[in-house]
Design an enzyme around this catalytic site. Structure first.
Site, PDB file in Angstrom:
ATOM      1  N   LYS A  81     -92.025  -2.415  42.477  1.00 25.64           N
ATOM      2  CA  LYS A  81     -92.743  -3.489  42.918  1.00 25.64           C
ATOM      3  C   LYS A  81     -91.845  -4.738  43.184  1.00 25.64           C
ATOM      4  CE  LYS A  81     -94.952  -4.026  38.995  1.00 25.64           C
ATOM      5  NZ  LYS A  81     -94.430  -2.751  38.034  1.00 25.64           N
ATOM      6  N   ARG A 100     -81.709   1.212  35.692  1.00 29.22           N
ATOM      7  CA  ARG A 100     -81.823  -0.002  36.351  1.00 29.22           C
ATOM      8  C   ARG A 100     -80.881  -1.029  35.936  1.00 29.22           C
ATOM      9  NH1 ARG A 100     -87.457  -3.062  37.134  1.00 29.22           N
ATOM     10  NH2 ARG A 100     -87.606  -2.617  34.690  1.00 29.22           N
ATOM     11  N   ARG A 107    -102.687  -8.054  35.870  1.00 28.67           N
ATOM     12  CA  ARG A 107    -102.549  -6.989  35.087  1.00 28.67           C
ATOM     13  C   ARG A 107    -103.761  -7.019  34.071  1.00 28.67           C
ATOM     14  NH1 ARG A 107     -96.472  -7.462  35.272  1.00 28.67           N
ATOM     15  NH2 ARG A 107     -95.458  -5.508  34.299  1.00 28.67           N
ATOM     16  N   ARG A 152     -82.123  -4.792  31.099  1.00 29.35           N
ATOM     17  CA  ARG A 152     -83.241  -5.365  30.476  1.00 29.35           C
ATOM     18  C   ARG A 152     -83.647  -4.857  29.081  1.00 29.35           C
ATOM     19  NH1 ARG A 152     -88.090  -5.977  35.094  1.00 29.35           N
ATOM     20  NH2 ARG A 152     -89.243  -5.472  32.933  1.00 29.35           N
ATOM     21  N   ARG A 173     -94.408   0.270  27.972  1.00 20.40           N
ATOM     22  CA  ARG A 173     -95.102  -0.434  28.965  1.00 20.40           C
ATOM     23  C   ARG A 173     -95.967   0.487  29.737  1.00 20.40           C
ATOM     24  NH1 ARG A 173     -89.388  -1.428  30.876  1.00 20.40           N
ATOM     25  NH2 ARG A 173     -90.331  -2.058  32.946  1.00 20.40           N
TER      26      ARG A 173
HETATM   27  P1  AP5 Z   1     -88.189  -2.250  40.609  1.00 19.54           P
HETATM   28  O1  AP5 Z   1     -88.416  -2.557  41.841  1.00 19.54           O
HETATM   29  O2  AP5 Z   1     -87.357  -3.029  39.662  1.00 19.54           O
HETATM   30  O3  AP5 Z   1     -89.650  -1.689  39.745  1.00 19.54           O
HETATM   31  P2  AP5 Z   1     -90.727  -2.577  39.368  1.00 19.54           P
HETATM   32  O4  AP5 Z   1     -91.965  -1.978  39.700  1.00 19.54           O
HETATM   33  O5  AP5 Z   1     -90.628  -4.026  39.502  1.00 19.54           O
HETATM   34  O6  AP5 Z   1     -90.680  -2.382  37.893  1.00 19.54           O
HETATM   35  P3  AP5 Z   1     -90.684  -3.611  36.610  1.00 19.54           P
HETATM   36  O7  AP5 Z   1     -90.176  -2.528  35.132  1.00 19.54           O
HETATM   37  O8  AP5 Z   1     -89.989  -4.838  36.919  1.00 19.54           O
HETATM   38  O9  AP5 Z   1     -92.153  -3.545  36.018  1.00 19.54           O
HETATM   39  P4  AP5 Z   1     -92.974  -4.212  34.997  1.00 19.54           P
HETATM   40  O10 AP5 Z   1     -94.367  -4.376  35.589  1.00 19.54           O
HETATM   41  O11 AP5 Z   1     -92.798  -3.255  33.912  1.00 19.54           O
HETATM   42  O12 AP5 Z   1     -92.018  -5.408  34.596  1.00 19.54           O
HETATM   43  P5  AP5 Z   1     -92.349  -6.899  34.974  1.00 19.54           P
HETATM   44  O13 AP5 Z   1     -90.887  -7.671  35.147  1.00 19.54           O
HETATM   45  O14 AP5 Z   1     -93.366  -7.039  35.954  1.00 19.54           O
HETATM   46  O15 AP5 Z   1     -87.491  -0.976  40.566  1.00 19.54           O
HETATM   47  C1  AP5 Z   1     -87.218  -0.197  39.367  1.00 19.54           C
HETATM   48  C2  AP5 Z   1     -85.807   0.667  39.381  1.00 19.54           C
HETATM   49  O16 AP5 Z   1     -85.992   1.816  40.404  1.00 19.54           O
HETATM   50  C3  AP5 Z   1     -84.810  -0.206  40.126  1.00 19.54           C
HETATM   51  O17 AP5 Z   1     -83.470   0.343  39.344  1.00 19.54           O
HETATM   52  C4  AP5 Z   1     -84.844   0.102  41.443  1.00 19.54           C
HETATM   53  O18 AP5 Z   1     -83.453  -0.091  41.959  1.00 19.54           O
HETATM   54  C5  AP5 Z   1     -85.305   1.534  41.562  1.00 19.54           C
HETATM   55  N1  AP5 Z   1     -85.995   1.631  42.622  1.00 19.54           N
HETATM   56  C6  AP5 Z   1     -87.233   0.919  43.266  1.00 19.54           C
HETATM   57  N2  AP5 Z   1     -87.397   1.726  44.343  1.00 19.54           N
HETATM   58  C7  AP5 Z   1     -87.023   2.857  44.401  1.00 19.54           C
HETATM   59  C8  AP5 Z   1     -87.240   3.858  45.363  1.00 19.54           C
HETATM   60  N3  AP5 Z   1     -87.998   4.246  46.152  1.00 19.54           N
HETATM   61  N4  AP5 Z   1     -86.159   5.111  45.135  1.00 19.54           N
HETATM   62  C9  AP5 Z   1     -85.359   5.169  43.925  1.00 19.54           C
HETATM   63  N5  AP5 Z   1     -85.271   4.042  43.224  1.00 19.54           N
HETATM   64  C10 AP5 Z   1     -86.003   3.160  43.208  1.00 19.54           C
HETATM   65  O19 AP5 Z   1     -92.917  -7.398  33.726  1.00 19.54           O
HETATM   66  C11 AP5 Z   1     -92.119  -7.548  32.168  1.00 19.54           C
HETATM   67  C12 AP5 Z   1     -92.930  -8.058  31.164  1.00 19.54           C
HETATM   68  O20 AP5 Z   1     -93.413  -9.140  31.386  1.00 19.54           O
HETATM   69  C13 AP5 Z   1     -94.085  -7.309  30.830  1.00 19.54           C
HETATM   70  O21 AP5 Z   1     -93.952  -5.817  30.257  1.00 19.54           O
HETATM   71  C14 AP5 Z   1     -94.941  -8.152  30.149  1.00 19.54           C
HETATM   72  O22 AP5 Z   1     -94.450  -8.345  28.822  1.00 19.54           O
HETATM   73  C15 AP5 Z   1     -94.499  -9.439  30.726  1.00 19.54           C
HETATM   74  N6  AP5 Z   1     -95.419  -9.908  31.970  1.00 19.54           N
HETATM   75  C16 AP5 Z   1     -95.290  -9.803  33.431  1.00 19.54           C
HETATM   76  N7  AP5 Z   1     -96.181  -9.983  34.099  1.00 19.54           N
HETATM   77  C17 AP5 Z   1     -97.306  -9.952  33.244  1.00 19.54           C
HETATM   78  C18 AP5 Z   1     -98.617 -10.522  33.452  1.00 19.54           C
HETATM   79  N8  AP5 Z   1     -99.146 -10.548  34.798  1.00 19.54           N
HETATM   80  N9  AP5 Z   1     -99.549 -10.584  32.205  1.00 19.54           N
HETATM   81  C19 AP5 Z   1     -98.966 -10.206  31.072  1.00 19.54           C
HETATM   82  N10 AP5 Z   1     -97.681 -10.002  30.744  1.00 19.54           N
HETATM   83  C20 AP5 Z   1     -96.907 -10.147  31.978  1.00 19.54           C
HETATM   84 MG    MG Z   2     -90.210  -5.805  38.608  1.00 17.90          MG
END
Ligand code: AP5
Ligand code: MG
Length: 228
Positions: A23, A135, A96, A168, A179
């Protein structure tokens, strides 16, 4: 499509998918391509934690444990940023929960705005674990790298702003699995809701990063410029 008139001057894309689906990586590329901001609730919350604000102190343990932060906190954060992004936005990691989806619908319709498309990125659990474990994230601009798939030019340094790359706290296997459980138990229902509304588009996230981007841009292009 749900029949809503498409507003080409206010493109609102929601990116959904399990942790590590890509994402953030895709949101960043789309943000550059369409010149509209990336609104990532995870990045916003981590910034609050870094600055040790009242919100940051409240949510830091929840994030570390891989649980969802309270709806009202993220809804407030996104509402302010959406108001500042009248020419479109890429929503990364929001909504979410069904409550967040309802809140988003209400805040958009109050401003006569609408979601252009919801992109659902699909990857297997094994890919989720591999991507998140390898990552590294820039401390200052939040750009994601991967030790194997997308390494930085210089070890531990962000290519864009030379910020320090860190792992992270929720990118250890037990928290990644936590997660994933949260995604299955809370967020999949939101996907189904958008599928029922005819807004969701499925994309295979388990392909090269540029191929994923091409697929998403083809979908957005087909919505903005439909051929009759
Ligand atoms: P990346 O692009 O970073 O993936 P991502 O989908 O953004 O993964 P996240 O871990 O950030 O998602 P998340 O939903 O768990 O975390 P968030 O920060 O939103 O890619 C991942 C890796 O793969 C990278 O190393 C990248 O280089 C690699 N990659 C990407 N595409 C690739 C490809 N095609 N091929 C190969 N490699 C690839 O949320 C964190 C926390 O915040 C949550 O757990 C929660 O506690 C809180 N939170 C956030 N939003 C909310 C909400 N709306 N409501 C409640 N709590 C929330
Ligand atoms: Mg992300």
């Amino acid at each position: 499509m749900n029949g809503t008139a498409v507003n080409k001057k206010d493109v609102l894309i929601v990116l959904m998918g399990p942790p590590g689906a890509g994402k953030g990586s895709q949101a960043r590329m789309l943000s550059e391509a369409y010149d509209i901001p990336q609104l990532a609730t995870g990045d916003m919350l981590r910034e609050e934690c870094q600055k040790q604000t009242e919100i940051g102190i409240t949510v830091s343990e929840t994030i570390k444990q891989g649980q969802l932060v309270a709806d009202e906190i993220v809804i407030d954060l996104i509402s302010v940023r959406l108001d500042q992004s009248q020419n479109g936005a890429i929503l990364d990691g929001f909504p979410r929960t069904v409550e967040q989806a309802e809140a988003l619908k209400n805040m958009l319709s109050a401003k006569d705005r609408a979601i252009t498309a919801v992109i659902s990125l699909h990857v297997s659990d094994d890919v989720v674990i591999e991507r998140n474990s390898g990552r590294r994230t820039c401390m200052t601009c939040s750009k994601s790298y991967h030790m194997k798939f997308c390494p930085p030019q210089k070890a531990d340094i962000c290519d864009d702003d030379h910020g320090e790359l860190i792992q992270r706290e929720d990118d250890i296997e037990s928290k990644i699995r936590q997660r994933l459980d949260v995604y299955v138990n809370s967020t999949k229902a939101v996907m189904e809701h958008y599928h029922n509304e005819g807004l969701a588009w499925d994309v295979t996230g388990d392909q090269d990063i540029l191929e994923v981007n091409r697929d998403i841009r083809n979908i957005i292009g087909s919505i903005l410029n439909p051929t009759n």
